[in-house]
Design a protein around this motif. Structure first.
Motif, short mmCIF file in Angstrom:
data_model
loop_
_atom_site.label_atom_id
_atom_site.label_comp_id
_atom_site.label_asym_id
_atom_site.label_seq_id
_atom_site.Cartn_x
_atom_site.Cartn_y
_atom_site.Cartn_z
N ARG A 30 0.81 -1.20 0.00
CA ARG A 30 0.00 0.00 0.00
C ARG A 30 0.85 1.26 0.00
O ARG A 30 0.51 2.25 -0.66
CB ARG A 30 -0.96 -0.05 1.19
CG ARG A 30 -2.11 -0.99 0.89
CD ARG A 30 -2.82 -1.64 2.03
NE ARG A 30 -3.32 -0.81 3.10
CZ ARG A 30 -4.27 -1.22 3.94
NH1 ARG A 30 -4.83 -2.42 3.77
NH2 ARG A 30 -4.68 -0.47 4.93
N LEU A 31 1.96 1.25 0.72
CA LEU A 31 2.84 2.42 0.74
C LEU A 31 3.41 2.68 -0.65
O LEU A 31 3.44 3.84 -1.11
CB LEU A 31 3.98 2.22 1.74
CG LEU A 31 5.07 3.29 1.75
CD1 LEU A 31 4.49 4.67 2.07
CD2 LEU A 31 6.17 2.92 2.75
N VAL A 32 3.87 1.65 -1.32
CA VAL A 32 4.44 1.82 -2.66
C VAL A 32 3.39 2.36 -3.62
O VAL A 32 3.67 3.25 -4.44
CB VAL A 32 5.02 0.48 -3.18
CG1 VAL A 32 5.35 0.57 -4.67
CG2 VAL A 32 6.26 0.11 -2.39
N ALA A 33 2.17 1.84 -3.54
CA ALA A 33 1.11 2.31 -4.42
C ALA A 33 0.84 3.80 -4.21
O ALA A 33 0.64 4.55 -5.17
CB ALA A 33 -0.16 1.50 -4.18
N ILE A 34 0.84 4.23 -2.96
CA ILE A 34 0.60 5.65 -2.66
C ILE A 34 1.80 6.50 -3.08
O ILE A 34 1.64 7.53 -3.74
CB ILE A 34 0.33 5.83 -1.15
CG1 ILE A 34 -1.00 5.17 -0.76
CG2 ILE A 34 0.32 7.31 -0.78
CD1 ILE A 34 -1.22 5.06 0.74
N ALA A 35 2.99 6.08 -2.71
CA ALA A 35 4.20 6.87 -2.97
C ALA A 35 4.48 7.00 -4.46
O ALA A 35 4.99 8.04 -4.91
CB ALA A 35 5.39 6.24 -2.26
N ARG B 216 13.61 -1.71 7.86
CA ARG B 216 14.41 -0.55 7.46
C ARG B 216 14.03 -0.07 6.06
O ARG B 216 13.89 1.13 5.82
CB ARG B 216 15.90 -0.89 7.50
CG ARG B 216 16.83 0.28 7.14
CD ARG B 216 18.29 -0.11 7.26
NE ARG B 216 18.67 -1.17 6.35
CZ ARG B 216 18.91 -2.43 6.73
NH1 ARG B 216 18.80 -2.78 8.00
NH2 ARG B 216 19.26 -3.34 5.85
N ARG B 217 13.83 -1.01 5.13
CA ARG B 217 13.45 -0.64 3.77
C ARG B 217 12.07 0.03 3.74
O ARG B 217 11.86 0.98 2.98
CB ARG B 217 13.47 -1.88 2.86
CG ARG B 217 14.87 -2.33 2.51
CD ARG B 217 14.86 -3.48 1.52
NE ARG B 217 14.45 -4.74 2.15
CZ ARG B 217 15.28 -5.56 2.78
NH1 ARG B 217 16.57 -5.26 2.87
NH2 ARG B 217 14.85 -6.69 3.32
N PHE B 218 11.16 -0.43 4.58
CA PHE B 218 9.84 0.19 4.64
C PHE B 218 9.94 1.62 5.18
O PHE B 218 9.36 2.55 4.61
CB PHE B 218 8.93 -0.66 5.55
CG PHE B 218 7.57 -0.07 5.76
CD1 PHE B 218 6.62 -0.11 4.76
CD2 PHE B 218 7.23 0.51 6.98
CE1 PHE B 218 5.35 0.43 4.96
CE2 PHE B 218 5.97 1.05 7.19
CZ PHE B 218 5.03 1.00 6.17
N HIS B 219 10.68 1.80 6.25
CA HIS B 219 10.84 3.14 6.82
C HIS B 219 11.55 4.07 5.85
O HIS B 219 11.22 5.27 5.77
CB HIS B 219 11.61 3.05 8.14
CG HIS B 219 10.77 2.56 9.28
ND1 HIS B 219 11.07 2.82 10.59
CD2 HIS B 219 9.63 1.82 9.32
CE1 HIS B 219 10.18 2.28 11.38
NE2 HIS B 219 9.29 1.65 10.62
N GLU B 220 12.53 3.55 5.11
CA GLU B 220 13.24 4.39 4.15
C GLU B 220 12.31 4.86 3.03
O GLU B 220 12.42 6.00 2.57
CB GLU B 220 14.42 3.61 3.56
CG GLU B 220 15.59 3.44 4.55
CD GLU B 220 16.68 2.54 4.01
OE1 GLU B 220 16.44 1.87 2.97
OE2 GLU B 220 17.76 2.47 4.63
N ARG B 221 11.40 3.99 2.61
CA ARG B 221 10.46 4.39 1.55
C ARG B 221 9.55 5.49 2.05
O ARG B 221 9.22 6.44 1.32
CB ARG B 221 9.64 3.18 1.08
CG ARG B 221 8.80 3.47 -0.17
CD ARG B 221 9.73 3.67 -1.36
NE ARG B 221 9.01 4.04 -2.58
CZ ARG B 221 8.71 5.28 -2.92
NH1 ARG B 221 9.06 6.29 -2.14
NH2 ARG B 221 8.09 5.51 -4.06
#
Length: 247
Positions: A121-126, A178-183
């Motif tokens: 969901r984060l990737v879709a939004i970002a 870490r990768r999630f927070h970095e995105r």
């Protein structure tokens, strides 16, 4: 923290390749469901195990994860036995070891399935670059809160017990996080770069502060009050953006 209707006091065995296959299948299924953006009410702390469990006809792996998540949240990882998990899931130990190599594997996948959902969901939004970065950051922040509340057992188990994983598994989990927070942090940095967000504060510090608040949701949130997950998500996102407004 006080919210009307929501406040509470602040709180190896074998399996081989079959377990590895089950792990991959579980993560893939989670990501597929996440892409649909499904919504559901959160399970309040203290709710009986059956309330948050999948239907009896749900896949065995989902029943096991639901049972483990509820028991780990109620009793703690160390005090929960494999026997209790399989009894709550209504399966045998043999069935469990077909999908999961150990109790450690269940713990890791409880974290993995929530992070997989949030990451999709984060990737879709970002990546929706047709929207202003401020709008994307607000949507991403609200979604993190909503998805955390909707899967509060998983989130609390992850925060409280993930350090109990063996070093190799813990390193894998920390890398994923870490990768999630970095995105998420990249959205803040994009807004700082284009001038829509104040740049005199560290984007990394802003992200740490935001996720710190998210990590405390389990200490006060209850599902039977007046505030919905969506209203809490909107409030968190509003506060984040207001803190990044230029002076």
């Amino acid at each position: 923290m006080t919210e009307r209707g929501r406040t509470v006091d602040a709180a190896t065995t074998g399996g081989g390749s079959r377990a590895a296959h089950g792990k991959k299948a579980q993560v893939a299924a989670t990501a597929h469901r996440a892409a649909g953006g499904g919504r559901g009410r959160a399970t309040a702390p203290g709710t009986p195990a059956a309330a948050g469990a999948p239907a009896a006809g749900a896949p065995v792996s989902e029943r096991l994860l639901a049972a483990a998540s509820r028991l780990f949240a109620e009793k703690g990882f160390a005090l929960t036995s494999v026997q209790e998990i399989v009894e709550h899931a209504g399966v045998t130990k043999g069935a469990m070891y077909h999908y999961f190599s150990s109790k450690d594997d269940l713990l890791q996948q409880i974290y993995t399935r929530l992070l997989a959902l949030q990451s999709v969901r984060l990737v879709a939004i970002a990546d929706d670059t047709g929207r202003p970065v401020r709008e994307r950051l607000h949507a991403a922040a609200a979604d993190v809160v909503v998805s955390t509340i909707e899967h509060l057992d998983d989130a609390q188990v992850s925060w409280r017990s993930m350090h109990m994983l063996p070093p190799d598994r813990l390193a894998e989990v920390r890398g994923d996080r870490r990768r999630f927070h970095e995105r998420f942090r990249m959205l803040i940095e994009q807004g700082q770069a284009d001038g829509s967000l104040r740049s005199d504060v560290s984007a990394d510090l802003v992200a740490h502060q935001f996720f710190g608040g998210v990590h405390h949701l389990g200490s006060w949130y209850h599902a039977d009050g007046e505030l919905t997950p969506e209203s809490i998500g909107q409030a968190f996102a509003d506060l984040l953006l207001r803190g990044l407004e230029g002076s």
